[in-house]
Design a protein around this motif. Sequence first.
Motif: not given
Length: 369
Positions: A167-169, A301-303, A305-315
């Motif tokens: 996924x896209x962080x 990164x999306x192009x 193959x990274x998976x969207x939507x972007x998210x906020x990472x807890x780490x």
Amino acid sequence: MSTTIALLEELVGFDTTSSQSNLALVERVADRLEGLGARVRLSHDDGRSKANILASFGPQAPGGVILSGHTDVVPVDDQNWSSDPFRLTERDGKLYGRGAVDMKGFVAACLAAANGFAVADLVRPIHIALSYDEEVGCLGVPRLIDDLLAHEEKPALAIIGEPTGMRLGDRHRGFLGFRTRFEGKAAHSSDPSAGASAIYPAADFVGFLKSVGHRAGAGIDQATVNIGRIEGGSAINIVPSACEVLWEFRPVTPQDADETELLIAAYLARAMPPEVRQSTRRHVHVPPLSATGEEPALVLAAALGGIGPPFAMPFGTEAGFFQAAGMSAVVCGPGSIAQAHLPDEWIERSQLDAADAFLARLAGWASRR
């Protein structure tokens, strides 16, 4: 066995716990990358017991991409593993071993992809950057970036391969760790006025930190404060002459960091009894990764193959260091952070396959004229 899994097996076999040297792994990886024709640089820590690796493929030109990972792993002490943590073991499509997901899986995928980088007609450089001591505060990354900027053209983009399930962080909080020491005067507890307790102002300080943390709230998108350790005094009948507080806060933005640090420094300056001295030392500083909309690294990164939507990472990650150095940064890597740092740490074969496909597309992007 795929090349990536064979390389992961080799990497897991090196005990690169942060308390140990990583040089055996570094030398093996550097030899492999030099053999493929990469420009390889090592930057060591002050004691020369650890090193970062920077391996560059393609032209010495601006506008390239950096693939960032770390070589160190967390300890296995006091963990109950069902197999040797430093020997890769496969069961039901899962590959078990210390660092399998955090983050030697991504490192192995980068090393496997380097075979393609070496033969591609790259018009944009691809850099593989592997740092030491990420797990104890990203200590090696600043030195790696300094070395990169001194000897290569600045990349435009940085992809940090921490485990996100591909996924896209695009954002995470920073981390600042501090050690505040209070020094008073020891005395017999039968007459406390003859001394100056270091614990009382330390306790008041802890209360203040708690109020700051409560005011700030909690959650991935809010700044937080934590007191991790308090140590002071020697006996019940002695006025304590010293007390130490280990504490941290996690800012969402660099502005949060500056404002919180100034707030706490102002409290310490005004609240100390005249007979008590305090000193505060910052020993960890990991900057936040801030989302700024359509980041070029996010788009790439999306192009790939990274998976969207972007998210906020807890780490936290080293991404904020690259962003602060003027590179667009995104976090996207194989495996789940939920498996990291645990006994029987594992990564799925399918996640390594996804990383291999992602990096093969990167070689195509870097070759496109």
